[in-house]
Design a protein around this motif. Sequence first.
Motif, PDB file in Angstrom:
ATOM      1  N   ARG A 269      39.999  38.063  42.155  1.00 26.53           N
ATOM      2  CA  ARG A 269      38.593  36.977  43.030  1.00 26.53           C
ATOM      3  C   ARG A 269      37.998  36.245  42.728  1.00 26.53           C
ATOM      4  O   ARG A 269      38.027  34.518  42.799  1.00 26.53           O
TER       5      ARG A 269
ATOM      6  N   VAL B 171      45.990  34.594  49.318  1.00 23.86           N
ATOM      7  CA  VAL B 171      45.960  34.717  48.067  1.00 23.86           C
ATOM      8  C   VAL B 171      45.063  35.625  47.073  1.00 23.86           C
ATOM      9  O   VAL B 171      45.709  36.386  46.792  1.00 23.86           O
ATOM     10  N   SER B 172      44.413  36.575  48.423  1.00 23.56           N
ATOM     11  CA  SER B 172      43.802  37.329  48.100  1.00 23.56           C
ATOM     12  C   SER B 172      44.217  39.167  48.140  1.00 23.56           C
ATOM     13  O   SER B 172      44.371  40.169  47.384  1.00 23.56           O
TER      14      SER B 172
ATOM     15  N   VAL C  42      45.244  38.758  41.177  1.00 26.43           N
ATOM     16  CA  VAL C  42      44.408  37.521  40.224  1.00 26.43           C
ATOM     17  C   VAL C  42      43.217  38.550  40.906  1.00 26.43           C
ATOM     18  O   VAL C  42      43.284  38.425  41.875  1.00 26.43           O
TER      19      VAL C  42
ATOM     20  N   SER D 242      34.650  38.128  45.031  1.00 25.00           N
ATOM     21  CA  SER D 242      34.927  40.111  44.494  1.00 25.00           C
ATOM     22  C   SER D 242      34.340  41.030  45.195  1.00 25.00           C
ATOM     23  O   SER D 242      35.587  41.947  45.040  1.00 25.00           O
ATOM     24  N   THR D 243      33.144  40.954  45.023  1.00 21.37           N
ATOM     25  CA  THR D 243      32.697  42.357  46.319  1.00 21.37           C
ATOM     26  C   THR D 243      33.473  42.632  47.451  1.00 21.37           C
ATOM     27  O   THR D 243      32.333  43.708  47.996  1.00 21.37           O
ATOM     28  N   SER D 244      33.219  41.680  48.239  1.00 30.23           N
ATOM     29  CA  SER D 244      33.517  41.822  49.652  1.00 30.23           C
ATOM     30  C   SER D 244      34.635  41.328  50.315  1.00 30.23           C
ATOM     31  O   SER D 244      35.031  41.059  49.882  1.00 30.23           O
ATOM     32  N   GLU D 245      33.932  42.112  51.490  1.00 32.79           N
ATOM     33  CA  GLU D 245      35.845  41.691  52.444  1.00 32.79           C
ATOM     34  C   GLU D 245      35.886  40.268  53.264  1.00 32.79           C
ATOM     35  O   GLU D 245      36.647  40.352  53.893  1.00 32.79           O
TER      36      GLU D 245
END
Lengths: 286, 370
Positions: free
Chosen positions: A128, A121-122, A126, A277-280
Amino acid sequence: MKGSNAEAVRVAPSTIKAPGAPGFGQAVGVIFRMQIRRLVRGRKLRLGVIATSRVLFSVVAARYASQRSEVGAERAQELAEDAMKNGLGWGFFKLLVFLLPFLFTSGAIAEEIESRTFAYVSSRPVSRAAIAIGKWAAGAVLSVALLAGSAIVLHLVALATDPAALVEGFPATLKAVLALSLLGVCYSAICLFWGALVPEAAGVVSGLYLGVVEWILGFAPGAMRWVSMNFLGRQLAGQEPGGLLPEMAPVVDAWVAGGILGGMTVLFLFFGVLVVSTSELRMGNA
Amino acid sequence: MSRPNESSTEANVRAVRLTKWYGRVTALQDVSLHLGPGIWGLLGPNGSGKTTFMRLVAGQLKPALGEVTVCGQRPFANPDALRRIGLCPEADAMYDELTALEFVTTMAELSGFSKKDARDKAAVALEQFGLKDAMDRKVGGYSRGMRQRAKLAQAVVHDPDVLLLDEPLTGTDPSSRHVILDAIKARADAGAVVLFSTHVLPEIEATTDRVLLIARGQLVAQGRVHEIRSLLEEHPHHVRVYTSEPRKLASLIVGVEGIVGIQFAPHGLELMTYDPDATYRVVAEKIVEADLPVDSITSPDASLEALFHYLVERSSHGAGTGADGGVGRARSLMMGRGGAQQAPGPQGTQGAYQGQIAGPGAGAGSGGRA
């Protein structure tokens, strides 16, 4: 033969034509449907249904067991109302409202990271945020559906022998359903946040937070109860404060309780979305 | 060069001094490259950084230093870049509760197709990989090979410009491999960049001769296999002569310029040379002149496997990276049209990346087969 290679059809793409990225709403909808499908077909929904059924069965059995001998109509109504109050208080506000969001949401992001399916999905076009919100919404909807549905079933079954109480008690039950729903949505956001922040220990951390901050502090003396959304939910539902030194427990207006519950939901959801949204999300380690 | 986040129409992957570390562990260090359309083999031992590189390109990870762009855009959490990427991850992980059709349809919907189009595209993609009759079964009940094909179907369902395949042939049987490799070639023919990592070197050789070799987190070589090989001057080329009269042949070629070693072997002779083209010519002349019985002349280290071992071995001795002479020169290999180029560093120059040693087709024939 199923899946036979011999049946493979060679389709040579003539041109490259990746479509435009889907809109935010469409992405949330797709993730939501996929997550609901997975939950419905997986073990977690079965566990949730079993837990809910057991609570319902226990409360209804206790309610009718207490009325085995002939009692007056007034006493019978008291017993029925007690059963409802205790059933909602212990079975729903102190058990199911924690268990169901925990089951459906704490692993929504974390399990995908641990099982390495999050890459599917990532790697799609789209945001996150849409992934996080779709997953949270699926967990919250299932939690609310089970909580609200079973609370109404409890009302109908526990008060079935007294049609007057069945009608008169309905607004109180609806208030409890509203409070349970708000708590279910809020706890889903809390579980999503912790699951995204600590994916390798999502269950433990979410469970600790719900157990300590929400459950234990919900019964602590005095102003400490303000940190527990569970306490505010019970206030909203008109439940008695109970716990340690109940006379010191703050009395909270329903609108204030509802507002704080909504605000905390938004806050946890915001931070959950921010982390996703911001993290790995520790994908390099998975 | 387009600036990051300025979309490019041509499919490409560009990395500039790309570095990634996890805590104190450096997973990828200072990788610079530019991949154009076509199939690229990504090779390297376990733990060398292949999957980290794939994840960086796929936008799963953020670079610690440097930059990676896909079609001119940074991929991390960037839908505009991600819509042009198809990823087949290495892990055998799938949504086991879903059928293959549901899984691929969902991925197509997330790529921007409407529900109906997504379903149609998913059915075609699954059919392409031989799963037509199994697409309504849950993937949890699939064999490893079928799961692999379903993963590939979701990777190509939206016609990506850049296809990232991390060990795509794992667990597949020979006929599945044929289907998969055909599909990969078809995508490359349509103008996509296909980056294909595997441990099985013959799989790469069967698909492409353009490779990237990563060892210890560093890009030790990139380009066409024979061109890279020809730049490894510190390793003499081996030429095997299969003959029943090795002594006679040895006496004829002793002292020939360029031949630096002769060994007797069970099959005949093994020669070491820095100039394989000249050696082939001279040896062939001597054989004809003396009318010697010769079955064949081959070069064992023209193979990808030999090249791989040379480079990994060098890298493990700390010599295969950065400004290293031989491999450093291999790194500076620049390819022609549609090929790979070393991307310039932020300031446009970077030690080992300077200088064009070989143009398109350079080295062709060296280490060739008789």
